[in-house]
Write a protein that holds these residues in place. Structure first.
Motif, PDB file in Angstrom:
ATOM      1  N   LEU A  95      10.216   5.060   4.231  1.00 30.19           N
ATOM      2  CA  LEU A  95       9.977   4.733   5.625  1.00 30.19           C
ATOM      3  C   LEU A  95       8.518   5.045   5.914  1.00 30.19           C
ATOM      4  O   LEU A  95       8.048   6.152   5.646  1.00 30.19           O
ATOM      5  N   THR A  96       7.800   4.070   6.456  1.00 32.50           N
ATOM      6  CA  THR A  96       6.396   4.276   6.814  1.00 32.50           C
ATOM      7  C   THR A  96       6.242   4.088   8.314  1.00 32.50           C
ATOM      8  O   THR A  96       6.694   3.081   8.867  1.00 32.50           O
ATOM      9  N   LEU A  97       5.629   5.063   8.954  1.00 30.83           N
ATOM     10  CA  LEU A  97       5.416   5.044  10.401  1.00 30.83           C
ATOM     11  C   LEU A  97       3.925   5.045  10.706  1.00 30.83           C
ATOM     12  O   LEU A  97       3.151   5.755  10.063  1.00 30.83           O
ATOM     13  N   LEU A  98       3.544   4.261  11.683  1.00 29.28           N
ATOM     14  CA  LEU A  98       2.169   4.205  12.159  1.00 29.28           C
ATOM     15  C   LEU A  98       2.171   4.786  13.565  1.00 29.28           C
ATOM     16  O   LEU A  98       2.996   4.401  14.404  1.00 29.28           O
ATOM     17  N   ALA A  99       1.248   5.715  13.848  1.00 28.12           N
ATOM     18  CA  ALA A  99       1.246   6.386  15.144  1.00 28.12           C
ATOM     19  C   ALA A  99      -0.168   6.551  15.672  1.00 28.12           C
ATOM     20  O   ALA A  99      -1.117   6.677  14.903  1.00 28.12           O
ATOM     21  N   ARG A 100      -0.250   6.592  16.993  1.00 31.61           N
ATOM     22  CA  ARG A 100      -1.538   6.844  17.651  1.00 31.61           C
ATOM     23  C   ARG A 100      -1.986   8.279  17.395  1.00 31.61           C
ATOM     24  O   ARG A 100      -1.181   9.150  17.087  1.00 31.61           O
ATOM     25  N   ASP A 101      -3.261   8.526  17.600  1.00 28.20           N
ATOM     26  CA  ASP A 101      -3.839   9.842  17.347  1.00 28.20           C
ATOM     27  C   ASP A 101      -3.241  10.936  18.229  1.00 28.20           C
ATOM     28  O   ASP A 101      -3.168  12.081  17.835  1.00 28.20           O
ATOM     29  N   ARG A 102      -2.753  10.585  19.408  1.00 29.01           N
ATOM     30  CA  ARG A 102      -2.230  11.598  20.329  1.00 29.01           C
ATOM     31  C   ARG A 102      -0.758  11.938  20.086  1.00 29.01           C
ATOM     32  O   ARG A 102      -0.162  12.687  20.860  1.00 29.01           O
ATOM     33  N   VAL A 103      -0.150  11.430  19.010  1.00 29.99           N
ATOM     34  CA  VAL A 103       1.251  11.721  18.719  1.00 29.99           C
ATOM     35  C   VAL A 103       1.436  13.208  18.424  1.00 29.99           C
ATOM     36  O   VAL A 103       0.542  13.863  17.885  1.00 29.99           O
ATOM     37  N   ASN A 104       2.572  13.741  18.802  1.00 27.44           N
ATOM     38  CA  ASN A 104       2.941  15.100  18.433  1.00 27.44           C
ATOM     39  C   ASN A 104       3.397  15.026  16.972  1.00 27.44           C
ATOM     40  O   ASN A 104       4.451  14.455  16.679  1.00 27.44           O
ATOM     41  N   VAL A 105       2.614  15.571  16.068  1.00 27.70           N
ATOM     42  CA  VAL A 105       2.892  15.436  14.635  1.00 27.70           C
ATOM     43  C   VAL A 105       4.210  16.113  14.256  1.00 27.70           C
ATOM     44  O   VAL A 105       4.942  15.608  13.404  1.00 27.70           O
ATOM     45  N   ASP A 138      -8.165   7.030  14.266  1.00 27.86           N
ATOM     46  CA  ASP A 138      -7.433   6.574  15.447  1.00 27.86           C
ATOM     47  C   ASP A 138      -5.935   6.808  15.368  1.00 27.86           C
ATOM     48  O   ASP A 138      -5.180   6.307  16.201  1.00 27.86           O
ATOM     49  N   GLY A 139      -5.455   7.501  14.333  1.00 27.07           N
ATOM     50  CA  GLY A 139      -4.021   7.741  14.268  1.00 27.07           C
ATOM     51  C   GLY A 139      -3.544   8.166  12.900  1.00 27.07           C
ATOM     52  O   GLY A 139      -4.338   8.591  12.047  1.00 27.07           O
ATOM     53  N   TYR A 140      -2.236   8.049  12.710  1.00 28.00           N
ATOM     54  CA  TYR A 140      -1.586   8.557  11.510  1.00 28.00           C
ATOM     55  C   TYR A 140      -0.763   7.477  10.813  1.00 28.00           C
ATOM     56  O   TYR A 140      -0.233   6.579  11.457  1.00 28.00           O
ATOM     57  N   VAL A 141      -0.632   7.630   9.504  1.00 33.48           N
ATOM     58  CA  VAL A 141       0.325   6.881   8.704  1.00 33.48           C
ATOM     59  C   VAL A 141       1.174   7.938   8.018  1.00 33.48           C
ATOM     60  O   VAL A 141       0.648   8.792   7.295  1.00 33.48           O
ATOM     61  N   ALA A 142       2.469   7.909   8.281  1.00 32.23           N
ATOM     62  CA  ALA A 142       3.386   8.885   7.692  1.00 32.23           C
ATOM     63  C   ALA A 142       4.425   8.134   6.872  1.00 32.23           C
ATOM     64  O   ALA A 142       4.998   7.152   7.340  1.00 32.23           O
ATOM     65  N   LEU A 178       0.830  -1.208   0.000  1.00 34.76           N
ATOM     66  CA  LEU A 178       0.000   0.000   0.000  1.00 34.76           C
ATOM     67  C   LEU A 178       0.863   1.256   0.000  1.00 34.76           C
ATOM     68  O   LEU A 178       0.511   2.256  -0.620  1.00 34.76           O
ATOM     69  N   THR A 179       1.996   1.205   0.693  1.00 31.88           N
ATOM     70  CA  THR A 179       2.923   2.336   0.695  1.00 31.88           C
ATOM     71  C   THR A 179       3.412   2.619  -0.715  1.00 31.88           C
ATOM     72  O   THR A 179       3.470   3.777  -1.138  1.00 31.88           O
ATOM     73  N   ALA A 180       3.769   1.579  -1.462  1.00 34.70           N
ATOM     74  CA  ALA A 180       4.245   1.769  -2.835  1.00 34.70           C
ATOM     75  C   ALA A 180       3.154   2.391  -3.706  1.00 34.70           C
ATOM     76  O   ALA A 180       3.424   3.282  -4.515  1.00 34.70           O
TER      77      ALA A 180
END
Length: 175
Positions: A92-102, A78-82, A49-51
């Protein structure tokens, strides 16, 4: 891949620096997993999916004249995909919770992307042809041919992938 242990270590350090991360994955721009730290999530699916997202994001940046792809951020309920560019042929793909400091997510993600890119690029090295000569860098197609545009590099730091539109150049006669 020779750099996999070092990439895996970088992913672990990244998760320690940003505790709200729920997963981290390094993949080739072709969608193949290089290394991952994604408990409970299928890394192959995320890499594929990242590709796909990378292709769309790179095309959007190019079409709008904003330059080469650098990063992509998706916010879910519920969060982020960066996703960050990582060298010539990786992301690089990162998965983070919604409360992460963007802001912190971006800062650490960009830094880790650079380090992972260096590891991947060093491990892949310059390609050589069967005669032992180093491969030459691909040349870019002209920006405009026959009224159609050609997609250019997805990223100055990712593998050059161009899509060329071909036209039929055979002479035509009217009946």
């Amino acid at each position: 891949m020779a750099a996999e242990p070092e990439i895996r270590a970088e992913l672990s350090r990244l998760r320690a620096r940003v505790p709200q991360l729920t997963g981290a994955l390094a993949a080739g721009v072709d969608g193949l997993v290089l290394a991952h730290d994604t408990p409970g999530i299928a890394p192959e699916s995320v890499a594929a999916l990242t590709a796909t997202a990378l292709g769309v994001a790179a095309r959007m940046a190019d079409t709008t004249g904003l330059g080469a792809f650098r990063e992509l951020l998706v916010r879910g309920g519920d969060g982020y995909v960066a996703t960050y560019a990582a060298g010539e042929g990786a992301v690089l793909t990162l998965l983070a919770r919604d409360r992460v400091n963007v802001g912190r997510l971006h800062l650490e993600g960009r830094r880790a992307g650079v380090r992972i890119g260096e590891l991947v690029d060093a491990a892949s090295g310059p390609a050589a042809d069967p005669a032992g000569e180093p491969a030459k860098a691909p040349t870019e197609a002209p920006a405009e041919t026959d009224g159609t545009t050609t997609a250019r590099s997805a990223n100055a730091r990712t593998r050059r992938a161009t899509t060329t539109t071909t036209t039929d150049t055979r002479p035509r006669t009217e009946s």
